[in-house]
Motif scaffolding. Structure first.
Motif, PDB file in Angstrom:
ATOM      1  N   ALA A 159       0.832  -1.208   0.000  1.00 45.57           N
ATOM      2  CA  ALA A 159       0.000   0.000   0.000  1.00 45.57           C
ATOM      3  C   ALA A 159       0.866   1.256   0.000  1.00 45.57           C
ATOM      4  O   ALA A 159       0.609   2.224  -0.720  1.00 45.57           O
ATOM      5  CB  ALA A 159      -0.935  -0.021   1.208  1.00 45.57           C
ATOM      6  N   LYS A 160       1.921   1.225   0.830  1.00 41.99           N
ATOM      7  CA  LYS A 160       2.797   2.400   0.893  1.00 41.99           C
ATOM      8  C   LYS A 160       3.585   2.556  -0.416  1.00 41.99           C
ATOM      9  O   LYS A 160       3.733   3.670  -0.934  1.00 41.99           O
ATOM     10  CB  LYS A 160       3.742   2.295   2.089  1.00 41.99           C
ATOM     11  N   ALA A 161       4.060   1.430  -0.916  1.00 37.43           N
ATOM     12  CA  ALA A 161       4.840   1.477  -2.156  1.00 37.43           C
ATOM     13  C   ALA A 161       4.005   2.021  -3.308  1.00 37.43           C
ATOM     14  O   ALA A 161       4.499   2.742  -4.181  1.00 37.43           O
ATOM     15  CB  ALA A 161       5.372   0.086  -2.495  1.00 37.43           C
ATOM     16  N   LYS A 162       2.739   1.698  -3.303  1.00 40.56           N
ATOM     17  CA  LYS A 162       1.852   2.233  -4.356  1.00 40.56           C
ATOM     18  C   LYS A 162       1.733   3.759  -4.250  1.00 40.56           C
ATOM     19  O   LYS A 162       1.672   4.464  -5.268  1.00 40.56           O
ATOM     20  CB  LYS A 162       0.468   1.587  -4.257  1.00 40.56           C
ATOM     21  N   LYS A 163       1.710   4.240  -3.013  1.00 37.13           N
ATOM     22  CA  LYS A 163       1.643   5.701  -2.834  1.00 37.13           C
ATOM     23  C   LYS A 163       2.905   6.363  -3.381  1.00 37.13           C
ATOM     24  O   LYS A 163       2.856   7.425  -4.004  1.00 37.13           O
ATOM     25  CB  LYS A 163       1.467   6.057  -1.363  1.00 37.13           C
ATOM     26  N   ILE A 164       4.037   5.727  -3.106  1.00 37.12           N
ATOM     27  CA  ILE A 164       5.297   6.286  -3.616  1.00 37.12           C
ATOM     28  C   ILE A 164       5.284   6.257  -5.144  1.00 37.12           C
ATOM     29  O   ILE A 164       5.625   7.244  -5.811  1.00 37.12           O
ATOM     30  CB  ILE A 164       6.502   5.482  -3.068  1.00 37.12           C
ATOM     31  N   ALA A 165       4.867   5.126  -5.696  1.00 34.07           N
ATOM     32  CA  ALA A 165       4.821   4.984  -7.163  1.00 34.07           C
ATOM     33  C   ALA A 165       3.858   6.001  -7.768  1.00 34.07           C
ATOM     34  O   ALA A 165       4.139   6.614  -8.805  1.00 34.07           O
ATOM     35  CB  ALA A 165       4.413   3.562  -7.527  1.00 34.07           C
ATOM     36  N   ALA A 166       2.726   6.198  -7.103  1.00 33.59           N
ATOM     37  CA  ALA A 166       1.726   7.129  -7.617  1.00 33.59           C
ATOM     38  C   ALA A 166       2.300   8.540  -7.684  1.00 33.59           C
ATOM     39  O   ALA A 166       2.079   9.282  -8.658  1.00 33.59           O
ATOM     40  CB  ALA A 166       0.482   7.102  -6.728  1.00 33.59           C
ATOM     41  N   HIS A 167       3.069   8.874  -6.652  1.00 30.64           N
ATOM     42  CA  HIS A 167       3.672  10.211  -6.628  1.00 30.64           C
ATOM     43  C   HIS A 167       4.638  10.387  -7.805  1.00 30.64           C
ATOM     44  O   HIS A 167       4.589  11.387  -8.523  1.00 30.64           O
ATOM     45  CB  HIS A 167       4.396  10.413  -5.297  1.00 30.64           C
ATOM     46  N   ILE A 168       5.505   9.383  -7.979  1.00 35.34           N
ATOM     47  CA  ILE A 168       6.515   9.502  -9.035  1.00 35.34           C
ATOM     48  C   ILE A 168       5.858   9.477 -10.417  1.00 35.34           C
ATOM     49  O   ILE A 168       6.250  10.206 -11.327  1.00 35.34           O
ATOM     50  CB  ILE A 168       7.555   8.375  -8.905  1.00 35.34           C
ATOM     51  N   LEU A 169       4.840   8.632 -10.553  1.00 35.05           N
ATOM     52  CA  LEU A 169       4.181   8.482 -11.857  1.00 35.05           C
ATOM     53  C   LEU A 169       3.091   9.534 -12.069  1.00 35.05           C
ATOM     54  O   LEU A 169       2.414   9.534 -13.105  1.00 35.05           O
ATOM     55  CB  LEU A 169       3.570   7.073 -11.983  1.00 35.05           C
ATOM     56  N   GLU A 170       2.925  10.367 -11.063  1.00 34.48           N
ATOM     57  CA  GLU A 170       1.941  11.453 -11.143  1.00 34.48           C
ATOM     58  C   GLU A 170       0.551  10.901 -11.462  1.00 34.48           C
ATOM     59  O   GLU A 170      -0.120  11.319 -12.403  1.00 34.48           O
ATOM     60  CB  GLU A 170       2.389  12.496 -12.172  1.00 34.48           C
ATOM     61  N   ALA A 171       0.208   9.893 -10.657  1.00 32.19           N
ATOM     62  CA  ALA A 171      -1.112   9.288 -10.834  1.00 32.19           C
ATOM     63  C   ALA A 171      -1.767   9.177  -9.461  1.00 32.19           C
ATOM     64  O   ALA A 171      -1.169   9.495  -8.434  1.00 32.19           O
ATOM     65  CB  ALA A 171      -0.973   7.910 -11.469  1.00 32.19           C
ATOM     66  N   SER A 172      -2.983   8.730  -9.455  1.00 35.75           N
ATOM     67  CA  SER A 172      -3.689   8.506  -8.190  1.00 35.75           C
ATOM     68  C   SER A 172      -3.294   7.119  -7.644  1.00 35.75           C
ATOM     69  O   SER A 172      -3.088   6.175  -8.406  1.00 35.75           O
ATOM     70  CB  SER A 172      -5.193   8.576  -8.445  1.00 35.75           C
ATOM     71  N   ASP A 173      -3.206   6.977  -6.255  1.00 34.27           N
ATOM     72  CA  ASP A 173      -2.888   5.674  -5.634  1.00 34.27           C
ATOM     73  C   ASP A 173      -3.788   4.584  -6.194  1.00 34.27           C
ATOM     74  O   ASP A 173      -3.354   3.465  -6.439  1.00 34.27           O
ATOM     75  CB  ASP A 173      -3.167   5.685  -4.126  1.00 34.27           C
ATOM     76  N   ALA A 174      -5.037   4.925  -6.347  1.00 26.74           N
ATOM     77  CA  ALA A 174      -6.028   3.899  -6.706  1.00 26.74           C
ATOM     78  C   ALA A 174      -5.791   3.354  -8.103  1.00 26.74           C
ATOM     79  O   ALA A 174      -6.228   2.247  -8.423  1.00 26.74           O
ATOM     80  CB  ALA A 174      -7.425   4.500  -6.608  1.00 26.74           C
ATOM     81  N   ASP A 175      -5.065   4.102  -8.918  1.00 31.40           N
ATOM     82  CA  ASP A 175      -4.823   3.634 -10.284  1.00 31.40           C
ATOM     83  C   ASP A 175      -3.556   2.802 -10.417  1.00 31.40           C
ATOM     84  O   ASP A 175      -3.233   2.323 -11.511  1.00 31.40           O
ATOM     85  CB  ASP A 175      -4.739   4.842 -11.241  1.00 31.40           C
ATOM     86  N   ILE A 176      -2.804   2.664  -9.311  1.00 29.70           N
ATOM     87  CA  ILE A 176      -1.530   1.928  -9.396  1.00 29.70           C
ATOM     88  C   ILE A 176      -1.791   0.429  -9.254  1.00 29.70           C
ATOM     89  O   ILE A 176      -2.471  -0.020  -8.322  1.00 29.70           O
ATOM     90  CB  ILE A 176      -0.555   2.385  -8.293  1.00 29.70           C
ATOM     91  N   GLU A 177      -1.228  -0.314 -10.184  1.00 29.20           N
ATOM     92  CA  GLU A 177      -1.319  -1.781 -10.112  1.00 29.20           C
ATOM     93  C   GLU A 177       0.066  -2.350  -9.903  1.00 29.20           C
ATOM     94  O   GLU A 177       1.035  -1.845 -10.492  1.00 29.20           O
ATOM     95  CB  GLU A 177      -1.892  -2.331 -11.433  1.00 29.20           C
ATOM     96  N   LEU A 178       0.169  -3.383  -9.060  1.00 30.09           N
ATOM     97  CA  LEU A 178       1.445  -4.076  -8.855  1.00 30.09           C
ATOM     98  C   LEU A 178       1.321  -5.467  -9.460  1.00 30.09           C
ATOM     99  O   LEU A 178       0.474  -6.264  -9.042  1.00 30.09           O
ATOM    100  CB  LEU A 178       1.771  -4.183  -7.359  1.00 30.09           C
ATOM    101  N   LYS A 179       2.151  -5.746 -10.446  1.00 37.26           N
ATOM    102  CA  LYS A 179       2.112  -7.061 -11.090  1.00 37.26           C
ATOM    103  C   LYS A 179       3.535  -7.423 -11.503  1.00 37.26           C
ATOM    104  O   LYS A 179       4.252  -6.593 -12.075  1.00 37.26           O
ATOM    105  CB  LYS A 179       1.197  -7.013 -12.317  1.00 37.26           C
ATOM    106  N   ASP A 180       3.936  -8.631 -11.187  1.00 36.66           N
ATOM    107  CA  ASP A 180       5.268  -9.110 -11.548  1.00 36.66           C
ATOM    108  C   ASP A 180       6.368  -8.134 -11.124  1.00 36.66           C
ATOM    109  O   ASP A 180       7.328  -7.902 -11.856  1.00 36.66           O
ATOM    110  CB  ASP A 180       5.365  -9.364 -13.056  1.00 36.66           C
ATOM    111  N   GLY A 181       6.195  -7.539  -9.968  1.00 33.47           N
ATOM    112  CA  GLY A 181       7.228  -6.648  -9.456  1.00 33.47           C
ATOM    113  C   GLY A 181       7.286  -5.315 -10.160  1.00 33.47           C
ATOM    114  O   GLY A 181       8.287  -4.598 -10.071  1.00 33.47           O
ATOM    115  N   LYS A 182       6.228  -4.948 -10.844  1.00 32.45           N
ATOM    116  CA  LYS A 182       6.221  -3.705 -11.600  1.00 32.45           C
ATOM    117  C   LYS A 182       4.967  -2.908 -11.222  1.00 32.45           C
ATOM    118  O   LYS A 182       3.868  -3.454 -11.170  1.00 32.45           O
ATOM    119  CB  LYS A 182       6.241  -4.023 -13.101  1.00 32.45           C
ATOM    120  N   PHE A 183       5.178  -1.602 -10.919  1.00 27.60           N
ATOM    121  CA  PHE A 183       4.042  -0.734 -10.636  1.00 27.60           C
ATOM    122  C   PHE A 183       3.668  -0.027 -11.937  1.00 27.60           C
ATOM    123  O   PHE A 183       4.533   0.573 -12.587  1.00 27.60           O
ATOM    124  CB  PHE A 183       4.418   0.322  -9.595  1.00 27.60           C
ATOM    125  N   SER A 184       2.409  -0.074 -12.283  1.00 27.45           N
ATOM    126  CA  SER A 184       2.010   0.619 -13.503  1.00 27.45           C
ATOM    127  C   SER A 184       0.714   1.372 -13.247  1.00 27.45           C
ATOM    128  O   SER A 184      -0.036   1.064 -12.316  1.00 27.45           O
ATOM    129  CB  SER A 184       1.853  -0.368 -14.662  1.00 27.45           C
TER     130      SER A 184
END
Lengths: 788, 261
Positions: free
Chosen positions: A568-593
């Motif tokens: 959950a926290k990692a998704k927030k970090i990814a969302a910030h970097i990817l300039e997206a909303s947390d809810a739109d971040i998917e984690l699959k095969d070690g990749k946040f998209s």
């Protein structure tokens, strides 16, 4: 997905060090300047201890100090972790359990004095020069004799040798008795569940160490649960606060329950190290292990099953005498009660059940949990009496069971013994067992055996286990003096590798392999990116350890919860970097998209950002990626299964050989099938040991007759057949995140009744029927049963 | 273990001289002595190892007699006593590989454990126990459990086994120790059958005279049908009653007869 995630039969990574001699066990640890302790142990079972003369011994070469009970003024006794309330609402009788005999000796092997010397031989030499002044008393060995009014008392300060008289469910007693009064058929069986010695390959070891610079103590010990030892020993025995006490259990070479408990030797070494300002080491000899490791089982039971005219089970009642030994070991009172009475429904719809247990003090080594702990005792008597009923009624034992099973559509199912089974499918495991054992083809094999002059029999048993005792608030009401949650801290490093610090502690279960499979699956990285740290109170969160088949169900769930927080926290970090909303971040095969885009970040990009937070939502989120979870289950888990055993008996010698053995288990979801199969095989081997070979035997004077491998028969490879193990029947647990149930004890629970039912079936088919033979069914016993 | 001195002579004469010391004990494979010392049940002042004496090692066969040196270990007998197959088979079933590579025939016979295998072979073979000072007929050698005709300091240098026409050793193992709960060695020679039983009797290894007589007349398990070993001198312990052991004597004798080759 990782190639070795959940469901992969990954080879055990820890085996490389175990099999190449690189394991680090407690006895491999030697501290600079350490002294050695030799415990002088009683060779009589029951005596008044008038005096201990150490005058000659204390001046012998190398002797640093000799300790006796009087050196422990102000030190607490070894605590008991479970308070049982009896059927009259009174607390159990709980005698003091001193570190060393205080004025009285209560079992062979009890510590009377301890010699600390520069070398072990010097300590032993000096111990031989200690002169004991004691008056022997009549030994209390037989449990039924022990509770007679005129029996000598093991503890003078108690009213009798009865620890408690427990009734469960007491309110049901009258209804159960009434059901027996109107039963069409009643089957009655008296049996003994034989006393066992666990015999882990690694004997117990304790090393106490004291650091004067910060007034802290460290205990290295062979423990399944170092935090429990720290709490019990620190708070109740030695009065050392937990922040000044560290308990380290490195690699542990088998435990089977006997390394759960807090032992006097651990407290002694910690205490003596502080007194002497020297590390103090003790390594148990195998002979000491036989007379100081907590023993297992030792129940004497009468069980009765009531059936109606259509062969439906209508009521069950059992009366058990449970041996506590001379003192209450850590969890001893819970074993014949909450771990035994609650399992008496087994796989059946029996509507009325009453369990009475009388726990008895005797002049023997304390008895406590041993692989299965209460559940094998429950399963053995239940599966024996069901088989016996089938025999008496002339019906197929498999079909009598099937008829009375809790049906698949009845889950969740509340039993009359206070537990609620979440899932199960007992007919599925029965059918799988019958298929894999070729039950239908038995007649052909029977004919072959007959042609060779042998008897042949087939026996089956169904078991239910309750794993991961919980929840804590419930077990607290039942008398547990501990919580039964588990903990995990998941620490993600900057470059993406993960260290999991868990309160579970492997003593052979393969945690270092199966736990990473879970985390790897959740994140989508390979398991070799995950390291497990356990066994040290200084670097793991407070956890309750490994026993009762709880580690994957409870410890694994804590890891899942902590990893969920990480994700959950990692998704927030990814969302910030990817300039997206947390809810739109998917984690699959070690990749946040970001859903619906081609924007993505690798696992390592996010973990690095957590520790090098340049492009990071610092206003809303702390740096770092480390989370802890404590998981307290809402219920037990309930593995179940069908075990089928086929034996041959040599009628000339009475020797039983196990020809075929089939285990069809339902463990819910499975993380590593190879490890699960190994757990079942090991458990079945121990169950075969109990059924055919192992017997801890005392004479009437309290002398331990089976005090070495010359007389205590451990199963060897040649005693155990190839075992067919199947776990394709899976009804996942509904209340933990992995849907797992636990598998550690199943083999030892389900196998003894299957073996004995097979032996009795063979004798019945050969025209030499006997109602029952107590375990172990040695050749001598079988021959005697067939010829008298 | 207590401290002790250790000497390892290379000749029988030196060993005998070293054993004149009251506190000295001979050490062969040490499979009984060393464990008892580790438990501090035995405290010799000096151990006189016989394993350095080459003259006490080895197996030879001539004129129908197999001769085995006193410190020849069980593994060697199992591998090299092919002239007497039943004896080689017995040696191959003693203990485990570690025991078989350390334990010796002389040590076993001198110790006369009531459940050991070799005493049955020696007694059933009418063997001759050769020592540094004399030859002892096996019928005079065993004198009750852990007791033999050996004098203090006397060393078994070799054992001479007349090779039978056929023989077999059948052992029913005690489940824990895997010593013989009852083991029977049957031999058939031109002049008759001998039956020796170990593991069963309070008196140690013994000959079953009635069975020998019946089998000499008719070497068949059927010849035993009417016979029974009395149970009154049999051992009762955790692993079997006297009655059970008496029964096993007959069962294992029958099996040895059937298996003899």
């Amino acid at each position: 997905m990782p190639k070795d995630g959940i469901g992969a039969s990954t080879k055990r990574r820890e085996d490389i060090r175990f099999l190449t001699g690189k394991g680090r066990y407690t006895d491999d640890i030697n501290l600079r300047g350490q002294a050695y302790v030799h415990f002088l142990r009683s060779d009589v079972a029951h005596a008044t201890l008038n005096g201990i003369d150490t005058s000659a011994a204390k001046d012998m070469p190398g002797v640093l100090r000799i300790f006796t009970a009087r050196d422990f003024d102000g030190v607490g006794g070894i605590p008991c972790g479970w308070l049982i309330t009896d059927r009259h609402g009174q607390p159990m009788q709980e005698p003091k359990h001193p570190i060393m005999a205080e004025g009285k000796i209560r079992h062979v092997g009890e510590i009377v004095a301890a010699v600390v010397a520069e070398t072990l031989d010097q300590a032993r030499d000096a111990a031989e020069a200690i002169v004991l002044d004691y008056d022997e008393l009549p030994a209390v060995i037989d449990m039924k004799a022990a509770v007679q009014a005129d029996a000598p008392k093991v503890h003078e300060e108690l009213t009798s040798n009865l620890c408690y008289d427990w009734g469960f469910v007491e309110e049901n007693k009258a209804a159960v008795d009434a059901a027996f009064d109107v039963a069409a058929h009643v089957t009655t069986l008296e049996l003994v569940n034989n006393r066992l010695v666990a015999n882990p390959m690694e004997p117990r070891v304790a090393i106490g160490d004291y650091a004067a610079h910060d007034d802290s103590s460290t205990l290295y010990t062979t423990s399944q649960n170092p935090h429990v030892i720290r709490l019990l020993m620190g708070a109740f025995v030695l009065g050392i606060p937990e922040h000044k006490l560290r308990v380290i259990a490195p690699d542990v070479g088998g435990g089977f329950g006997t390394k759960i408990f807090h032992y006097a030797e651990e407290a002694f070494c910690t205490f003596a190290a502080k007194q002497l300002k020297l590390p103090v080491k003790w390594t148990s000899t195998r002979s000491e292990a036989f007379m100081s490791d907590a023993h297992g089982r030792d129940h004497v039971t009468k069980i009765q099953l009531a059936l109606d005219a259509d062969n439906n089970f209508t009521a069950l009642r059992t009366d058990t005498y449970a041996n506590m030994g001379a003192y209450l070991s850590t969890f001893a009172p819970s074993v014949p009660t909450w771990l035994h009475g609650t399992l008496m429904a087994g796989n059946y719809r029996t509507p009325l059940i009453y369990v009475n247990v009388k726990a008895v003090f005797t002049n023997t080594v304390p008895v406590d949990a041993y692989r299965g702990a209460g559940r094998p005792e429950a399963t053995f008597q239940l599966e024996r009496v069901v088989d016996m009923a089938a025999r008496e009624l002339g019906v197929d034992p498999a079909e009598l069971r099937r008829q009375n099973f809790i049906r698949k559509d009845q889950f969740p199912y509340a039993t009359p013994v206070a537990v609620e089974y979440d899932t199960g499918d007992y007919e599925a495991t029965l059918d799988k067992g019958l298929e894999l054992s070729d039950y239908a083809g038995f007649a052909t094999r029977l004919a072959e055996s007959k042609a060779n002059g042998k008897l042949r029999g087939i026996g089956l048993a169904h078991y239910i286990e309750a794993c991961g005792i919980a929840p804590s608030n419930l077990v607290g009401q039942l008398g547990a003096r501990a919580g039964l949650y588990e903990s995990a801290t998941v620490r993600v490093n900057a470059t993406g590798g993960i260290v999991v610090m868990t309160g579970s502690h492997s003593h052979g279960q393969g945690h270092e392999t199966s736990f990473p499979q879970v985390i790897a699956q959740m994140i989508g990285i390979e398991p070799d990116q995950v390291e497990i740290v356990h066994g040290d109170t200084a670097n793991t969160p407070m956890g309750m350890g490994t026993y009762g088949s709880r580690s994957i169900a409870v410890g694994g769930s804590a890891m899942v919860r902590a990893t969920e927080k990480i994700i959950a926290k990692a998704k927030k970090i990814a969302a910030h970097i990817l300039e997206a909303s947390d809810a739109d971040i998917e984690l699959k095969d070690g990749k946040f998209s970001v859903a619906g885009t081609d924007k993505s970040l690798n696992w390592g990009d996010v973990t690095l950002a957590a520790y090098v937070p340049h492009n990071y939502p610092l206003k809303d989120l702390e740096p770092g990626l480390e989370e802890t979870a404590f998981y307290d289950p809402s219920n037990f888990t309930y593995p179940s299964g069908c075990y089928i055993c086929e034996v041959e008996i040599d009628p000339d010698t009475g020797k039983v050989t196990i020809e075929r053995f089939t285990a069809a288990d339902d463990f819910g979801n499975i993380i590593n099938p190879m490890i699960v199969e190994g757990q079942v095989q090991g458990g079945v081997a121990q169950g075969i040991g109990q059924a055919l070979l192992e017997n801890c035997s005392y004479d009437s004077d309290g002398q331990l007759l089976s005090a070495s491998y010359m007389d205590y028969a451990m199963p060897r490879a040649s005693d155990v057949p190839m075992i067919t193990v199947d776990h394709s029947c899976q009804t996942p647990c509904t209340h933990n995140p992995l849907g797992v149930k636990g598998c550690g004890e199943a083999g030892a629970i389900g196998s003894p009744p299957a073996v004995i039912n097979a032996v009795l079936d063979a004798m019945h088919r050969a025209g030499k029927p006997v109602a029952h033979i107590d375990m172990p069914v040695t050749p001598a016993k079988v021959w005697a049963a067939m010829n008298h | 273990m207590y401290n002790f001195d250790f000497v390892k002579p290379s000749t029988v004469e030196e060993a005998v001289a070293a054993l004149q010391d009251d506190e000295a004990q001979p050490l062969s494979g040490g499979q009984t002595l060393i464990p008892s010392m580790k438990q501090r049940l035995n405290a010799p002042g000096t151990l006189v190892s016989l394993l350095g004496i080459e003259a006490l090692k080895g197996i030879s066969s001539a004129d129908g007699v197999l001769t085995i040196g006193g410190v020849t270990n069980h593994a060697t007998v199992a591998a090299e006593a092919g002239a007497y197959p039943a004896l080689a088979a017995l040696a191959a079933q003693i203990g485990d590989p570690a025991v078989r590579n350390r334990g010796t025939i002389g040590g076993s016979l001198a110790n006369n454990d009531p459940a050991a295998c070799y005493p049955a072979a020696a007694l059933a073979s009418g063997a001759t126990i050769v020592t540094n000072s004399r030859e002892i007929a096996v019928d005079d050698f065993f004198q009750g459990m852990f007791t033999t005709d050996l004098e203090e300091g006397e060393i078994i240098t070799s054992v001479k086994f007349p090779i039978p026409e056929v023989a077999s050793y059948q052992k029913f193992e005690q489940p824990a120790s895997r010593f013989a709960l009852t083991g029977v060695f049957v031999t058939k020679y031109a002049d008759g059958v001998r039956v020796a039983i170990t593991g069963a009797s309070e008196e140690g290894v013994f000959r079953w005279a009635e069975a020998e007589e019946a089998l000499t007349a008719n070497f068949s398990a059927d010849a035993l049908a009417a016979l029974a070993v009395p149970s009154n001198a049999m051992i009762t312990d955790l692993h079997g009653t006297a009655e059970y052991r008496a029964h096993l004597c007959k069962v294992m004798t029958g099996r040895a007869v059937a298996a003899a080759h």
